[in-house]
Design an enzyme around this catalytic site. Structure first.
Site, PDB file in Angstrom:
ATOM      1  N   GLU A 143      33.746  48.560  35.819  1.00 59.18           N
ATOM      2  CA  GLU A 143      33.940  47.534  36.840  1.00 59.18           C
ATOM      3  C   GLU A 143      35.411  47.160  36.885  1.00 59.18           C
ATOM      4  OE1 GLU A 143      34.610  43.963  36.506  1.00 59.18           O
ATOM      5  OE2 GLU A 143      35.081  44.194  34.397  1.00 59.18           O
ATOM      6  N   ARG A 178      29.155  42.945  37.290  1.00 58.14           N
ATOM      7  CA  ARG A 178      29.878  43.827  38.212  1.00 58.14           C
ATOM      8  C   ARG A 178      29.650  45.296  37.879  1.00 58.14           C
ATOM      9  NH1 ARG A 178      33.565  39.550  37.604  1.00 58.14           N
ATOM     10  NH2 ARG A 178      34.726  40.628  35.957  1.00 58.14           N
ATOM     11  N   SER A 219      43.391  44.580  30.691  1.00 59.92           N
ATOM     12  CA  SER A 219      43.588  43.313  31.393  1.00 59.92           C
ATOM     13  C   SER A 219      45.078  43.133  31.626  1.00 59.92           C
ATOM     14  CB  SER A 219      43.024  42.166  30.550  1.00 59.92           C
ATOM     15  OG  SER A 219      43.175  40.934  31.187  1.00 59.92           O
ATOM     16  N   HIS A 299      40.484  32.827  23.658  1.00 64.52           N
ATOM     17  CA  HIS A 299      40.215  33.271  25.023  1.00 64.52           C
ATOM     18  C   HIS A 299      39.904  32.105  25.948  1.00 64.52           C
ATOM     19  CE1 HIS A 299      38.092  35.020  28.513  1.00 64.52           C
ATOM     20  NE2 HIS A 299      39.052  35.916  28.387  1.00 64.52           N
ATOM     21  N   PHE A 306      43.873  30.379  33.579  1.00 65.12           N
ATOM     22  CA  PHE A 306      43.715  31.204  34.777  1.00 65.12           C
ATOM     23  C   PHE A 306      42.949  30.455  35.864  1.00 65.12           C
ATOM     24  CE2 PHE A 306      41.036  34.155  37.240  1.00 65.12           C
ATOM     25  CZ  PHE A 306      42.045  34.795  37.948  1.00 65.12           C
ATOM     26  N   HIS A 320      41.783  43.046  35.854  1.00 63.62           N
ATOM     27  CA  HIS A 320      41.256  43.754  34.692  1.00 63.62           C
ATOM     28  C   HIS A 320      40.309  44.866  35.133  1.00 63.62           C
ATOM     29  CE1 HIS A 320      37.394  41.150  33.972  1.00 63.62           C
ATOM     30  NE2 HIS A 320      37.031  42.308  34.449  1.00 63.62           N
TER      31      HIS A 320
END
Length: 352
Positions: A143, A178, A219, A299, A306, A320
């Site tokens: 994905e 995805r 990423s 993370h 973000f 990514h």
């Protein structure tokens, strides 16, 4: 609004989504699109490892030789060059090439100029380390996600175009959803990393065999066209948090199921740094990658930053790609690399 999964890869779901059918994402994102002819892609990471500045010219020359081999028939459709400093004091020049089908990659790999160079005894005596980590996910096994719609990097560069705004993003679990294969398959791993030839502690040539459903994430961040405000946003806010998280995985990833983590900076053929970077992370499973992303402070700080800025991005490009692959669609080979390189660290020794 479109599904991230192309219509020709859609099938009746046996596994439910995490969000309701009327879910609306908080900001627009896009994915790469390819037609039905794309069955499988190849992502090939080639590395040159060296220890000090004295070896840098030879390492750059070796990198350029690998790049030159891409001009042979059946070479990759897209490639980029990066630099990574690992936690053992070594530098690594890395070249990643992308192919749109596995047959053309195999023809290229078997060309004498390529095969003979990698197999030559000279690789063992030059004082450099070399590696190749090659994976080939099928169309339903990867994905992508982009905060922009043009000049797609990575595997996006071998796709046919870009989707409209997609639905499956902005919530925990959207990465998995995805994947076309996620409609019917949990992508569970089986087996473990195994050394099948050589000895990492002794150097020389070592081959590691992967297992089903290892996950690979790339990423990326591109700030080369960003103007002062966005450059400051990236360099002063996003990058320090990102660097902390990536260094944590590099140094402590084995406890979380992360086999290898490299935060790389793009370079040109002369080794000069460019204003692009990305992280390359190999994980024992997609599930382990998700657990870290959803729960680990390093993370969560990246994700929160973000989300706060995503809707306002103009020239700062973030993206990514994530893939899983079958055991037989992986090759991990190391030549004179230190035993903490890539998949060597966690590979179980050959049974004697």
């Amino acid at each position: 609004m479109e599904s991230a999964i192309s219509s020709h890869l859609t099938c009746p779901r046996t596994l439910t989504r995490r969000v309701p059918d009327d879910y609306q994402p908080p900001f627009p994102m896009w994915v790469g699109r390819a037609d039905e002819s794309l069955q499988q892609v190849v992502m090939a990471y080639f590395g040159v490892q060296f220890r000090d500045d004295e070896q840098r010219p030879a390492a750059l020359a070796a990198m350029r030789e690998i790049v030159a081999s891409f001009d042979l028939d059946d070479g990759p459709l897209h490639y980029d060059l990066t630099h990574h400093a690992d936690n053992q004091g070594y530098e690594n020049l890395m070249i990643v090439g992308y192919w749109k089908d596995i047959a053309s990659h195999n023809r290229w790999l078997q060309r004498p100029a390529v095969a003979d160079w990698w197999q030559s005894d000279e690789r063992l005596s030059e004082g450099l380390g070399y590696f190749r980590e090659i994976v080939a996910p099928r169309a339903e096994q990867f994905e992508t996600l982009y905060a922009f719609q043009d000049r797609l990097p990575g595997v996006g560069a071998v796709m046919d175009g870009t989707s409209g705004e997609i639905n499956e993003h902005g919530y925990w679990g959207s990465m998995r959803e995805r994947f076309p294969i996620s409609q019917t398959d949990w992508m569970q791993p089986s087996g473990e990393l195994r050394v099948i030839s050589g000895d990492p502690a002794a150097g020389g040539r070592v081959v590691v065999k992967g297992h089903d459903n290892i996950a690979l994430i790339r990423s990326g961040q591109d700030w080369k066209d960003a103007e002062s405000e966005e450059r400051s946003l990236y360099l002063d806010e996003i990058l320090p948090t990102l660097q902390q998280g990536m260094d944590f995985l590099r140094d402590n990833g084995d406890s979380l199921g992360c086999y290898s983590n490299r935060f790389v900076r793009n370079i040109d053929l002369d080794g000069n740094f460019l204003d692009l970077s990305y992280n390359i992370g190999h994980w024992s499973s997609l599930d382990k990658l998700e657990r870290w992303a959803e729960s680990h402070p390093t993370h969560l700080r990246i994700f929160t930053t973000f989300f706060r800025v995503a809707a306002g991005l103009s020239k700062l490009r973030l993206y990514h790609e994530v893939s899983v692959f079958d055991a037989h669609d992986q090759l991990y080979e190391y030549i004179n690399c230190h035993p903490q390189t890539g998949m060597l660290r966690d590979a179980q020794p050959v049974e004697g």
